[in-house]
Design a protein around this motif. Sequence first.
Motif, PDB file in Angstrom:
ATOM      1  N   GLY A 155      31.702 -46.463 -34.862  1.00 43.78           N
ATOM      2  CA  GLY A 155      32.514 -47.309 -35.854  1.00 43.78           C
ATOM      3  C   GLY A 155      32.515 -46.419 -37.186  1.00 43.78           C
ATOM      4  N   VAL A 156      31.881 -45.272 -37.198  1.00 39.30           N
ATOM      5  CA  VAL A 156      31.902 -44.443 -38.541  1.00 39.30           C
ATOM      6  C   VAL A 156      33.220 -43.879 -38.831  1.00 39.30           C
ATOM      7  N   GLY A 157      33.900 -43.582 -37.759  1.00 40.97           N
ATOM      8  CA  GLY A 157      35.242 -42.831 -37.698  1.00 40.97           C
ATOM      9  C   GLY A 157      35.288 -41.419 -37.412  1.00 40.97           C
ATOM     10  N   LYS A 158      34.411 -41.310 -36.079  1.00 40.25           N
ATOM     11  CA  LYS A 158      34.680 -39.955 -35.458  1.00 40.25           C
ATOM     12  C   LYS A 158      35.932 -39.899 -34.820  1.00 40.25           C
ATOM     13  N   THR A 159      36.354 -40.884 -34.216  1.00 39.25           N
ATOM     14  CA  THR A 159      37.724 -40.782 -33.476  1.00 39.25           C
ATOM     15  C   THR A 159      38.825 -40.289 -34.554  1.00 39.25           C
ATOM     16  N   THR A 160      38.722 -41.113 -35.533  1.00 37.76           N
ATOM     17  CA  THR A 160      39.633 -40.970 -36.913  1.00 37.76           C
ATOM     18  C   THR A 160      39.712 -39.534 -37.475  1.00 37.76           C
ATOM     19  N   ASN A 319      32.263 -40.965 -44.815  1.00 41.57           N
ATOM     20  CA  ASN A 319      33.606 -41.511 -44.463  1.00 41.57           C
ATOM     21  C   ASN A 319      33.470 -42.968 -44.973  1.00 41.57           C
ATOM     22  N   PRO A 345      37.513 -41.590 -48.813  1.00 38.00           N
ATOM     23  CA  PRO A 345      37.739 -43.027 -49.061  1.00 38.00           C
ATOM     24  C   PRO A 345      37.760 -43.924 -48.031  1.00 38.00           C
ATOM     25  N   SER A 347      40.196 -46.564 -46.939  1.00 40.83           N
ATOM     26  CA  SER A 347      41.773 -46.884 -47.046  1.00 40.83           C
ATOM     27  C   SER A 347      42.371 -47.548 -45.897  1.00 40.83           C
ATOM     28  N   VAL A 350      44.550 -45.692 -43.432  1.00 45.49           N
ATOM     29  CA  VAL A 350      43.778 -45.076 -42.157  1.00 45.49           C
ATOM     30  C   VAL A 350      43.628 -46.175 -41.189  1.00 45.49           C
ATOM     31  N   ALA A 351      43.219 -47.105 -41.462  1.00 50.31           N
ATOM     32  CA  ALA A 351      42.936 -48.445 -40.381  1.00 50.31           C
ATOM     33  C   ALA A 351      44.341 -48.403 -39.871  1.00 50.31           C
TER      34      ALA A 351
HETATM   35  N1  LIG Z   1      38.227 -44.013 -44.167  1.00 45.19           N
HETATM   36  C1  LIG Z   1      38.598 -44.930 -43.401  1.00 45.19           C
HETATM   37  N2  LIG Z   1      39.279 -45.998 -44.149  1.00 45.19           N
HETATM   38  C2  LIG Z   1      39.170 -47.307 -43.504  1.00 45.19           C
HETATM   39  N3  LIG Z   1      39.333 -47.383 -42.212  1.00 45.19           N
HETATM   40  C3  LIG Z   1      38.514 -46.396 -41.549  1.00 45.19           C
HETATM   41  C4  LIG Z   1      38.289 -45.206 -42.260  1.00 45.19           C
HETATM   42  N4  LIG Z   1      37.921 -44.431 -41.092  1.00 45.19           N
HETATM   43  C5  LIG Z   1      37.901 -45.225 -39.983  1.00 45.19           C
HETATM   44  N5  LIG Z   1      38.282 -46.396 -40.168  1.00 45.19           N
HETATM   45  C6  LIG Z   1      38.530 -47.504 -39.072  1.00 45.19           C
HETATM   46  O1  LIG Z   1      37.259 -47.637 -38.790  1.00 45.19           O
HETATM   47  C7  LIG Z   1      37.201 -48.179 -37.467  1.00 45.19           C
HETATM   48  C8  LIG Z   1      36.346 -47.207 -36.412  1.00 45.19           C
HETATM   49  O2  LIG Z   1      36.876 -45.804 -36.690  1.00 45.19           O
HETATM   50  P1  LIG Z   1      36.871 -44.871 -35.395  1.00 45.19           P
HETATM   51  O3  LIG Z   1      37.215 -43.588 -35.726  1.00 45.19           O
HETATM   52  O4  LIG Z   1      37.138 -45.534 -34.328  1.00 45.19           O
HETATM   53  O5  LIG Z   1      35.001 -44.518 -35.366  1.00 45.19           O
HETATM   54  P2  LIG Z   1      34.012 -44.105 -34.283  1.00 45.19           P
HETATM   55  O6  LIG Z   1      35.082 -43.063 -33.233  1.00 45.19           O
HETATM   56  O7  LIG Z   1      32.926 -43.270 -34.940  1.00 45.19           O
HETATM   57  O8  LIG Z   1      33.377 -45.214 -33.492  1.00 45.19           O
HETATM   58  C9  LIG Z   1      38.673 -47.968 -36.939  1.00 45.19           C
HETATM   59  O9  LIG Z   1      39.323 -49.202 -36.962  1.00 45.19           O
HETATM   60  C10 LIG Z   1      39.231 -47.044 -37.938  1.00 45.19           C
HETATM   61  O10 LIG Z   1      40.768 -47.254 -38.114  1.00 45.19           O
END
Ligand SMILES: Nc1ncnc2c1ncn2[C@@H]1O[C@H](COP(=O)(O)OP(=O)(O)O)[C@@H](O)[C@H]1O
Length: 398
Positions: A155-160, A319, A345, A347, A350-351
Amino acid sequence: MSRFFLVTDDTGFDQRVRQAISGGLPGSVQTLREVRLPATPAELLHHVAGEMPEVILLGPGVRVDEALQLAAVFDVQHPEISLVLVCAVDPDLALSALRAGIRDVLEPAADPDTIRVLLERACHASASRRRNLLPPAAPEGPGGRILAVTSPKGGVGKTTVAANLAVGLGRVAPMSTVLVDLDVQFGDVATALRLDPEHTLVDAVTGAAAQDPMVLKAFLSVHPASIYALCAPSSPAEGDRISGENIVHLLKQLASEFQYVVMDTAPGLGEQTLAALEAATDAVFLCGMDVPSVRGLRKELEVLGQLQLVPETRRIVVNTADRHSGLSVQDIEAVLGAPVDVVIPRSRAVAYSMNKGEPLLQDGSRDPAAKALRRLVERFDPARADQQRRGLHRRAGL
Ligand SMILES: Nc1ncnc2c1ncn2[C@@H]1O[C@H](COP(=O)(O)OP(=O)(O)O)[C@@H](O)[C@H]1O
Ligand SMILES: [Mg+2]
């Protein structure tokens, strides 16, 4: 070309800076007529038209404590920019200013000649810092870069970040970038890119594909951002069949065909992630702006250090950064004992983009998070190094 940026409402000083520059310095000056400083580098740089400044003068008139705080963040996020504080000089202040990353302190009454000498010095400092910050050179001979995006927690944003990195690198190397989903059980690259893959990782590591790169290529999904993707299997049980050895072999095959192989990974240090890090030339370590996430990353870095599995190039990315989290970038660096490379930041854009299945970098988004993601992409773009060498560096999105 605008190499100097000035934040002050003091028109007399502004005039003298302009005289100093017209008297023998290349470039021009842009002034933000304000004495209230923006809270972050991003907010300040938002006012810059055109090229990234090399030197920013804060004052006369700004609050010194605010200037020092801002300088400390600039020092981390934009070490290539020299900051000059313009205020009455006293030895105590000079010391804390230098500690905060201020390059020089200038008296508000300074004449144009003094200002010119100081600005020239600040430009030299900026140029030498830029040279030190150049991205790694393109790999020589065959074999692309292999980038692993990892974090101890989910949930930290790896996939993002991985999806945006791949889309961004797809502009640098169209059809020569592949995103691999190594979150083998619960991977969601297919969702992030809105793909419905015919073949997955399991097909890629078994049978003919494991022997023949051409067969392997046929198993990849093509994405409209001129990149390929290799998605995770649809069931967690299938994912379990993929070993670390399978992954190292797969990554070597892909790196012989592609300029960039970007990997999304599962949280933590499972077998597949360790294999990914073993094969990686670059790692992007992610954490959020909260204590458990930062502590987790510190432990991960310690363990990887002991295992000698930290790739040759390492980037640390914060992130979902938020000014109100109670933690600063400096706090995070102090815990990690390492500099943070890029701060993305929090944002809504992004979500939203992830829910839509269109990474933010797919269009020309000007959202602050998109700008930060582009900065991360630039870290892996050797052409940026040439541009920077020739002084053509432009700020993304401005
Ligand atoms: N910079 C950001 N601002 C707002 N939401 C974010 C940001 N980066 C990621 N998210 C959201 O956080 C959630 C988890 O991100 P994800 O990339 O799936 O994490 P992971 O792969 O590390 O588990 C997703 O819903 C994504 O849209
Ligand atoms: Mg994920």
